[in-house]
Design a protein around this motif. Structure first.
Motif, short mmCIF file in Angstrom:
data_model
loop_
_atom_site.label_atom_id
_atom_site.label_comp_id
_atom_site.label_asym_id
_atom_site.label_seq_id
_atom_site.Cartn_x
_atom_site.Cartn_y
_atom_site.Cartn_z
N GLU A 418 0.83 -1.20 0.00
CA GLU A 418 0.00 0.00 0.00
C GLU A 418 0.86 1.25 0.00
OE1 GLU A 418 -4.00 -1.43 2.39
OE2 GLU A 418 -2.18 -0.99 3.53
N LEU A 419 1.88 1.26 0.84
CA LEU A 419 2.77 2.42 0.90
C LEU A 419 3.52 2.62 -0.42
CD1 LEU A 419 4.25 1.83 4.47
CD2 LEU A 419 2.66 3.65 3.82
N ALA A 420 4.01 1.50 -0.98
CA ALA A 420 4.80 1.59 -2.21
C ALA A 420 3.96 2.09 -3.38
CB ALA A 420 5.41 0.23 -2.53
N TYR A 421 2.69 1.66 -3.44
CA TYR A 421 1.85 2.06 -4.57
C TYR A 421 1.68 3.59 -4.61
CZ TYR A 421 -1.87 1.82 -8.05
OH TYR A 421 -2.62 1.96 -9.20
N ASN A 422 1.44 4.18 -3.46
CA ASN A 422 1.20 5.62 -3.43
C ASN A 422 2.42 6.45 -3.79
OD1 ASN A 422 -1.43 5.18 -2.73
ND2 ASN A 422 -1.33 6.19 -0.74
N PHE A 423 3.60 5.85 -3.74
CA PHE A 423 4.82 6.55 -4.14
C PHE A 423 5.37 6.00 -5.46
CE2 PHE A 423 4.49 7.56 0.30
CZ PHE A 423 4.93 8.87 0.38
N GLY A 424 4.55 5.18 -6.14
CA GLY A 424 4.96 4.60 -7.40
C GLY A 424 4.42 5.38 -8.60
N PRO A 425 4.67 4.87 -9.81
CA PRO A 425 4.32 5.61 -11.03
C PRO A 425 2.83 5.61 -11.36
CG PRO A 425 5.25 3.46 -11.57
CD PRO A 425 5.40 3.63 -10.10
N PHE A 426 2.04 4.73 -10.73
CA PHE A 426 0.62 4.63 -11.10
C PHE A 426 -0.29 5.47 -10.22
CE2 PHE A 426 2.56 0.53 -12.36
CZ PHE A 426 2.41 0.66 -13.73
N ALA A 427 0.19 5.95 -9.10
CA ALA A 427 -0.64 6.78 -8.22
C ALA A 427 -0.74 8.19 -8.77
CB ALA A 427 -0.05 6.80 -6.81
N PHE A 428 -1.89 8.82 -8.56
CA PHE A 428 -2.07 10.21 -8.99
C PHE A 428 -3.13 10.85 -8.10
CE2 PHE A 428 -5.02 7.62 -11.41
CZ PHE A 428 -6.20 8.33 -11.37
N GLY A 429 -3.35 12.12 -8.30
CA GLY A 429 -4.37 12.83 -7.53
C GLY A 429 -4.05 12.84 -6.05
N ASN A 430 -5.10 12.65 -5.23
CA ASN A 430 -4.93 12.71 -3.78
C ASN A 430 -4.09 11.56 -3.24
OD1 ASN A 430 -6.51 15.02 -3.60
ND2 ASN A 430 -8.41 13.85 -3.30
N ALA A 431 -4.01 10.45 -3.97
CA ALA A 431 -3.26 9.30 -3.48
C ALA A 431 -1.76 9.45 -3.68
CB ALA A 431 -3.74 8.02 -4.17
N ALA A 432 -1.35 10.19 -4.70
CA ALA A 432 0.07 10.31 -5.03
C ALA A 432 0.84 10.92 -3.86
CB ALA A 432 0.25 11.14 -6.28
N GLY A 433 1.80 10.17 -3.33
CA GLY A 433 2.63 10.66 -2.24
C GLY A 433 1.94 10.72 -0.89
N LEU A 434 0.74 10.13 -0.78
CA LEU A 434 0.02 10.17 0.49
C LEU A 434 0.66 9.22 1.51
CD1 LEU A 434 -2.40 11.09 2.21
CD2 LEU A 434 -3.71 9.18 1.22
N ASN A 435 1.05 9.76 2.66
CA ASN A 435 1.61 8.94 3.74
C ASN A 435 0.47 8.34 4.54
OD1 ASN A 435 4.54 9.02 3.72
ND2 ASN A 435 4.33 11.22 3.99
N LEU A 436 0.25 7.06 4.37
CA LEU A 436 -0.82 6.38 5.08
C LEU A 436 -0.42 6.15 6.54
CD1 LEU A 436 -1.60 3.71 2.34
CD2 LEU A 436 -2.94 5.78 2.82
N GLN A 437 -1.40 6.20 7.42
CA GLN A 437 -1.18 5.93 8.84
C GLN A 437 -1.89 4.64 9.23
OE1 GLN A 437 0.95 7.95 10.58
NE2 GLN A 437 1.19 8.85 8.53
#
Length: 622
Positions: A418-437
């Motif tokens: 989950e963490l890797a996806y949000n910092f990967g090439p396919f994430a965008f919008g609000n999810a891109a770079g989102l640090n999940l807790q």
């Protein structure tokens, strides 16, 4: 609420038991369960919601997968994407399947390479060697570090001192052939058990929109399970559990651009070495477990994705009794996850300590209080706890009344995927770079049970549980993993009924009303609001012929569609019938028909479900 009248009428049937039930009273409260507190405890004493499926039920129902077997139990919903071996989610009390831990002979079957480190439930077979299945529902599994779904504990047959075994072969619809063999034996000093199960099916066309190729999407699974035991002395025992799953499934709609010639390979190997020391006052054990998983996806015969994962677990478990009324259970564990996907490596570890105090008063009132402290290398420390109480009253007429309640909580850290996806090439919008807790969960249930002297049982349970800061994948925009603000809720009522009618017949039933919603007040996807099972069983006088019919109902479920949002799924009703006939002490014939009425329905939008399908086989035991 259209099926509440069914539940009410079934409750009224319990009155018929007083005159119809002539069978010998079999007090289920004497049965031992190991899942609630990780040591053997009579069902009479536990306050948690535990269901036990024994070997006789397993054989009669005949389902080839654990997921299909569990469909028939209270508060368990299953959604399958196109047939055997396809992506499957098992939800207990409305919670996602990755929040439920699955154990086989104490081995954690969680897949570190899966998105949320959950079990590949679609690849777990209801194999020939399974002795019983115990299901602990709700966020009450603090000793395991499990989350809000609970625990599914699968226990295989134990070896005796004489050689025993058997073979089984079954054939049926969709070009299906299932074969199995087991062998066990031993002596006072050593024992062994080996089981091999092979499931192979041509399948059917998985996706509704595959209107050009229209190919069958098949499945193959070879599972090997072995147990070795060495009684070093009367007090000391060493044991080894080995399990190997090799699965291959065909499916539709993978890759960019999308094709319908897709294939997924999964190889999972589990091993657990355990040393036990038993004393008059208590028991102690230390164990080490290892999981290795390799997964690949082929698109038109070309590898498009590959990942490997490894889990290591070191655990100590102890118990100590103070007289006849007090026991403490305590332990410590250490877990480490390692994942390699497309060349990237990541890892995480977590340490835990737990303790539970158990006290019984006059064999009527039973109380437990326990806590667990986890230290996650990425998300710090968290404390989970559980309180439970049960009151049992044996009545003068031979009936038994029980009142029980539990309260517990847990937490789940975001997975590495989950963490890797949000910092990967396919994430965008609000999810891109989102640090999940981390997520937290809590839940309460209150139950009442009544056992009749004639053997009938009625159970009614209310549950209410929440997930705070739930992590979810954006199924509308596919932007990545988002985190809800507030509570996702699941509340409901479970009704269970078992009525023997004379010496030959019996009725079993369960009904679940489960209302779920997100923090925004939206119904959570793929969770039927109403689930029901109504079963009728028959045993011949000589117990050689056994018949079972189970009518399963699922109503008021919704699905999330890309770019659309929430859409309703059609209600459906499925009738399964099965039979076992014992020719001799060694030979048995068996068969079943699933979806006898050929119901056309979807559990996941766009994916076909099996129509009427039939199977027959023969089993040899020695």
């Amino acid at each position: 609420m259209k099926y509440l009248p069914i539940a009410a009428s079934l409750a009224l049937l319990s009155g018929a038991e007083l005159t119809l039930a002539q069978s010998k009273n079999q007090n289920v409260y004497d049965e031992l369960t190991v899942t609630s507190s990780r040591i053997e405890v009579p069902m009479r004493q536990i306050a948690t919601s535990v269901t036990i499926i024994n070997r006789e039920e397993l054989e009669l129902k005949g389902y080839s997968s654990i997921a299909n077997l569990l469909r028939t139990e209270a508060s368990i919903a299953v959604s399958n994407s196109g047939g055997q071996g396809k992506a499957t989610a098992l939800r207990i009390r409305g919670e996602e399947g990755f929040r439920t831990m699955v154990l086989i002979d104490g081995v954690n079957m969680s897949d570190p390479t899966s998105t949320q480190i959950g079990p590949q439930i679609e690849n777990l077979l209801s194999s020939y060697d399974v002795e019983r299945v115990e299901v602990l529902r709700g966020p009450q599994a603090f000793m395991y570090g499990a989350d809000a779904g609970g625990v599914v504990n699968i226990i295989t047959r134990s070896a005796g001192e004489t050689m025993a075994g058997g073979v089984s072969i079954e054939s049926g619809s969709y070009g299906t052939v299932n074969t199995a063999a087991r062998l066990s034996g031993g002596s006072n000093a050593m024992d062994y058990s080996l089981a091999i199960t092979r499931n192979e099916s041509d399948g059917f066309n998985a996706r509704v929109d595959d209107t050009s190729l229209r190919d069958d999407d098949g499945y193959k699974n070879t599972t090997i399970h072995a147990k070795l035991g060495w009684n070093i002395s009367k007090a000391v025992r060493a044991s080894l559990v080995l399990r190997d799953i090799d699965a291959d499934t065909e499916f539709d709609n993978c890759g960019f651009p999308s094709v319908d010639a897709c294939e997924a390979f999964s190889k999972q190997q589990n091993a657990k070495l355990k040393l036990e020391y038993k004393t008059v006052l208590g028991d102690h054990s230390i164990s080490y477990a290892k999981t290795d998983i390799d997964r690949e996806i082929l698109q038109s015969g070309v590898k498009s994705f590959a990942t490997m994962g490894e889990t290591s677990e070191l655990e100590y478990l102890g118990s100590y009794g103070f007289g006849d009324s007090q026991t403490i259970v305590f332990g410590a564990d250490y877990e480490k996850y390692e994942i390699t996907a497309t060349g990237d490596e990541s890892d995480r570890d977590q340490k835990g300590l737990f303790l539970e105090y158990q006290h019984s008063f006059d064999d009527r009132l039973f109380f437990t209080a326990g806590a667990r402290r986890d230290d996650n290398s990425d998300f710090g420390t968290h404390t989970s706890w559980r309180l439970s109480a049960a009151y049992v009253q044996d009545l003068d007429n031979g009936n038994t009344f029980k009142l029980r309640s539990t309260f517990g909580n847990g937490f789940r850290a975001p997975s590495l995927a989950e963490l890797a996806y949000n910092f990967g090439p396919f994430a965008f919008g609000n999810a891109a770079g989102l640090n999940l807790q981390e997520e937290t969960s809590q839940g309460i249930d209150v139950g009442v049970e009544y056992l009749f002297a004639g053997g009938a049982a009625i159970k009614l349970t209310y549950f209410d549980q929440q997930i705070e800061d739930e992590i979810f994948f954006d199924l509308i925009g596919f932007s990545g993993y988002l985190q809800a603000t507030g509570s996702s809720e699941s509340t409901g009522v479970e009704f269970e009924l078992d009525i023997p009618i004379g010496a030959n017949f019996g009725i079993t039933a369960n009904f679940t009303y489960n209302e779920t919603q997100t923090p925004e007040g939206i119904t959570r996807a793929r969770r039927p609001e109403q689930l029901a099972n109504l079963g009728l069983r028959f045993n011949s006088d000589d117990n050689n012929l056994k018949l079972l019919a189970n009518y399963r109902i699922a109503n008021d479920a919704f699905d999330q569609i890309f770019g659309v949002g929430l859409v309703p799924l059609d209600d459906y009703q499925v009738l399964d019938v099965s039979a076992n006939f014992r020719l001799t002490d060694a030979w048995q014939l068996f068969g079943r028909i699933e979806n006898l009425t050929d119901e056309d329905y979807q559990e996941v939008t766009g994916f076909n479900s099996a129509g009427r399908n039939a199977y027959a086989g023969v089993r040899l035991s020695f």
